[in-house]
Write an enzyme that holds these catalytic residues in place. Structure first.
Site, short mmCIF file in Angstrom:
data_model
loop_
_atom_site.label_atom_id
_atom_site.label_comp_id
_atom_site.label_asym_id
_atom_site.label_seq_id
_atom_site.Cartn_x
_atom_site.Cartn_y
_atom_site.Cartn_z
N GLU A 250 37.21 0.35 18.67
CA GLU A 250 36.53 1.14 19.69
C GLU A 250 35.72 2.24 19.02
OE1 GLU A 250 39.39 2.74 22.41
OE2 GLU A 250 39.95 0.77 23.17
N LYS A 252 34.65 5.89 18.20
CA LYS A 252 35.39 7.16 18.23
C LYS A 252 34.42 8.27 18.64
CE LYS A 252 38.77 9.87 15.62
NZ LYS A 252 38.39 11.19 16.02
N ARG A 257 39.69 15.22 24.14
CA ARG A 257 40.62 14.24 24.70
C ARG A 257 40.99 14.68 26.11
NH1 ARG A 257 44.53 11.30 21.46
NH2 ARG A 257 45.54 9.80 22.82
N ARG A 274 44.22 17.56 25.12
CA ARG A 274 45.11 16.99 24.10
C ARG A 274 46.39 17.80 24.00
NH1 ARG A 274 46.78 16.99 18.93
NH2 ARG A 274 46.25 15.28 17.53
N ARG A 419 52.23 9.48 16.01
CA ARG A 419 51.14 8.96 15.20
C ARG A 419 51.62 7.66 14.57
NH1 ARG A 419 46.76 11.66 13.78
NH2 ARG A 419 47.59 13.71 14.32
N LYS A 425 42.43 5.23 12.66
CA LYS A 425 41.05 5.72 12.71
C LYS A 425 40.38 5.59 11.35
CE LYS A 425 42.67 10.51 12.40
NZ LYS A 425 42.75 11.81 13.05
P1 ATP Z 1 40.57 13.86 15.03
O1 ATP Z 1 40.35 15.26 14.53
O2 ATP Z 1 40.26 12.79 14.05
O3 ATP Z 1 39.99 13.60 16.38
P2 ATP Z 1 43.22 14.18 16.13
O4 ATP Z 1 44.40 14.61 15.32
O5 ATP Z 1 42.68 15.10 17.15
O6 ATP Z 1 42.13 13.71 15.11
P3 ATP Z 1 43.99 11.44 16.37
O7 ATP Z 1 44.92 10.84 17.32
O8 ATP Z 1 44.40 11.46 14.97
O9 ATP Z 1 43.61 12.87 16.91
O10 ATP Z 1 42.61 10.67 16.42
C1 ATP Z 1 42.15 10.11 17.57
C2 ATP Z 1 41.33 11.13 18.34
O11 ATP Z 1 40.05 10.62 18.51
C3 ATP Z 1 41.92 11.33 19.71
O12 ATP Z 1 42.64 12.55 19.78
C4 ATP Z 1 40.73 11.33 20.65
O13 ATP Z 1 40.45 12.65 21.06
C5 ATP Z 1 39.57 10.85 19.82
N1 ATP Z 1 38.98 9.58 20.29
C6 ATP Z 1 37.67 9.37 20.46
N2 ATP Z 1 37.42 8.13 20.85
C7 ATP Z 1 38.61 7.51 20.93
C8 ATP Z 1 39.00 6.17 21.26
N3 ATP Z 1 38.12 5.23 21.59
N4 ATP Z 1 40.33 5.89 21.23
C9 ATP Z 1 41.23 6.83 20.90
N5 ATP Z 1 40.92 8.10 20.55
C10 ATP Z 1 39.61 8.43 20.56
#
Ligand code: ATP
Length: 594
Positions: A250, A252, A257, A274, A419, A425
């Site tokens: 998908e 990103k 969030r 989030r 996680r 990712k």
């Molecule tokens: P990052 O700073 O990389 O966003 P994070 O620690 O906030 O990391 P992670 O769960 O590690 O969060 O990475 C996934 C993040 O990417 C999610 O928190 C979400 O906000 C964002 N995101 C964007 N597009 C998507 C998607 N298609 N599916 C899941 N998460 C997505």
């Protein structure tokens, strides 16, 4: 339970520094607590009045506390202020005055935990004209009936400075020990916590319905769950290998969030971030679109909210989207920077719980219930079976201005609050830089020297979260990447929050000029992760200055000051740093042998 007994447990907790000793004290406390006040006891121990997503704070300022102490014990506000300045802790000042109070204890009443909690709740909800006097009176009513020890904790709780050093993991472990005598039930308790984000509710369910109640815990509408998180891998090959040769990729999106809970008949929608903050008032266009374009009576769905122009198909940078997180001028901003939700998951719809169903079933239903519109849009995705196809999708995403991709295991259920490799990712990397940024918690700051002296700010001491040990471990000092405005903003904020001694949950060999309780998160980019004895990240023994921990090389701030969408326990974890270090080492070896 009487509040006096709870205060004694708090006194014991403060007297120990080992986590095991803390767990034992908490277990004993929980064993003595019954169904009627377990919620209140847990919230109080966490230093909160309600689960964080309800956003209720006591709203007592230091000045009020000073007034209430003076009023209760017959001293002047100046005298109270002096004692506070001397100790740096209003709770200790209250304790001193309670012990030598000029007025004889006015009330013989013994407050229960519930009564103290309810009074604090009332104080929080009192507003409007004359409310300040009412609040002071309510607080001094409790103080007048308090022993010195009770007064210490009443005031600390009221000011939000209780800080017993008890994080989620410690409470979960104590709840497990209370019910089984050991750690074996912690996993189930954590799973229940992850889908309701309310430790009080978990404790209450355990006492009321026992282990069965926890095992049958269900997701519920308008009660936010803790979001699933993604692991990292450096290449398409490794991602596909981990996914057994087939996965969905998908786009990103680099926005915020958001989980959307909706009940069409009740015309009710709630949106949570989030870290489970309520975003509903900030995104009126999402509320409207959810009611209009989601073809279900009741649903919980999840996606990334981002500023997007559907005509030019352009995504606006994160800095633009984050401007929508505001309390005032929402209407104007929503016209200037409209937001879209790129929906990527479904957890509940019309009586069916999707959280435990495989990804393919969840997104299949999601696709069916979203009607075509420009505000709630399905996240772009594709099923791939070869690294070449995955790389192609990745490059395409980057060329559209996106951050990268998230690969998803087609057969995996939604794993709240953890996680795991069911989501992986892959982000764009820049030459000579660590391929990902890290989110660090501020645990201290330094005064400015030389040209920085005028800002009274020279840099930050920053830490990662060790979720296994429930501790914040330092990773780096950050001295670059700040604009002048950011330096003065940080100085203003941090100088209000500084504390005199190292917070209980912080492990550090470095001594900043001022300590800060773990609360604020910043995003940092660095050239690499190195091994270093200077920082406690990843160390077995925090005292050792020989054992190698982990540190950052050339760290610089990249977020615009504090991140508003992440709390301390949402920061990068020690385990993530260790796995990023391994990835980086592997990439080096491959580069050298290529
Ligand atoms: P990052 O700073 O990389 O966003 P994070 O620690 O906030 O990391 P992670 O769960 O590690 O969060 O990475 C996934 C993040 O990417 C999610 O928190 C979400 O906000 C964002 N995101 C964007 N597009 C998507 C998607 N298609 N599916 C899941 N998460 C997505």
């Amino acid at each position: 339970m009487f509040f006096e007994a709870l205060a004694e447990y708090y006194g014991k907790l403060e007297g120990v520094s080992s986590r095991l000793a803390m767990i034992d004290i908490l277990t004993e406390l929980l064993k003595k607590t019954d169904e009627d006040d377990i919620k209140e006891t847990i919230y109080m121990t966490q230093g909160i009045l309600a689960p964080p997503f309800e956003g209720i704070e006591t709203g007592i300022a230091e000045k009020f506390a000073e007034n209430a102490i003076a009023l209760s014990y017959g001293y002047t506000k100046d005298e109270v202020r002096k004692a506070y300045k001397k100790s740096g802790d209003m709770g200790s000042a209250a304790e001193t005055f309670a012990a030598k109070g000029k007025l004889s204890r006015m009330s013989k009443k013994k407050f229960t935990v519930r009564e103290v909690f309810d009074t604090m709740h009332k104080i929080a909800l009192t507003s409007g004209q004359g409310s300040q006097d009412t609040k002071i009176k309510m607080l001094s009513g409790v103080l007048a009936a308090s022993s010195p020890l009770e007064a210490r904790y009443v005031i600390r709780f009221a000011l939000g400075t209780l800080r017993l050093g008890v994080g989620d993991a410690t409470i979960l472990e104590a709840l497990s020990k209370m019910s089984t005598g050991g750690r074996e039930f912690k996993g189930e308790l954590e799973a229940a916590y992850n889908i309701c984000s309310d430790m009080g509710k978990v404790g209450y369910t355990l006492l009321k319905s026992g282990k069965i109640g926890i095992e049958n815990f269900r997701i519920s509408l308008f009660n936010p769950y803790r979001p699933a998180l993604a692991e990292r891998l450096p290449t398409a090959e490794e991602i596909l290998e981990k996914m057994h040769g087939k996965c969905s990729v998908e786009s990103k999106y680099d926005g915020l969030r958001a989980q959307v809970h909706m009940d069409k008949k009740a015309k009710k929608v709630e949106i949570f971030s989030r870290n489970l903050e309520r975003l509903t008032p900030m995104f009126p266009e999402l509320v409207k679109a959810a009611l209009e374009y989601v073809d279900a009576d009741k649903a919980i769905l999840e996606g990334e909210a981002i500023s997007y122009n559907p005509v030019s198909e352009e995504f606006l940078p994160f800095q633009e989207t984050i401007q929508r997180k505001r309390k005032h001028g929402i209407e104007a901003k929503s016209e200037e920077i409209p937001i879209s939700l790129f929906a990527f998951d479904l957890l509940y719809a019309d009586g069916t719980e999707y959280i435990g169903k495989p990804y393919r079933e969840r997104v299949d239903r999601l696709e069916k219930i979203i009607k075509k519109n420009n505000t709630i849009i399905l996240a772009d995705k594709k099923t791939v079976t070869t690294p070449t196809a995955l790389d192609k999708y990745f490059n395409n995403a980057i060329s559209k201005g996106l951050e990268g991709i998230v690969a998803k295991d087609l057969d995996s259920k939604y794993i709240a609050g953890a996680r795991k490799f069911s989501w992986i990712k892959l982000k764009r990397s820049y030459k000579g830089e660590l391929s990902d940024t890290v989110d660090l918690v501020i645990v201290g700051y330094y005064l400015g020297r030389g040209t920085r002296a005028e800002f009274k700010f020279g840099g930050l001491l920053a830490a990662v979260f060790n979720d296994k040990k429930d501790m914040f471990e330092t990773l780096t000092k950050i001295g670059t990447g700040f604009t002048e405005r950011q330096m003065s903003d940080l100085q203003e904020l941090l100088s209000r929050e500084k504390v005199r001694s190292k917070p209980v949950r912080v492990a550090s060999l470095a001594e900043p000029d001022f300590w800060i309780n773990p609360k604020y998160v910043v995003t940092v980019r660095a050239d690499e992760i190195t091994r270093s004895p200077m920082h406690t990240c990843g160390k077995e023994s925090y005292e050792s200055d020989e054992e190698q921990g982990y540190a950052l090389r050339f760290p610089r701030l990249v977020s615009d000051g504090i991140r508003k969408d992440k709390g301390a326990e949402e920061a990068t974890t020690t385990n993530e740093i260790i796995s990023m270090y391994r990835m980086q080492k592997k990439a080096r070896v491959e580069e050298e042998t290529a």
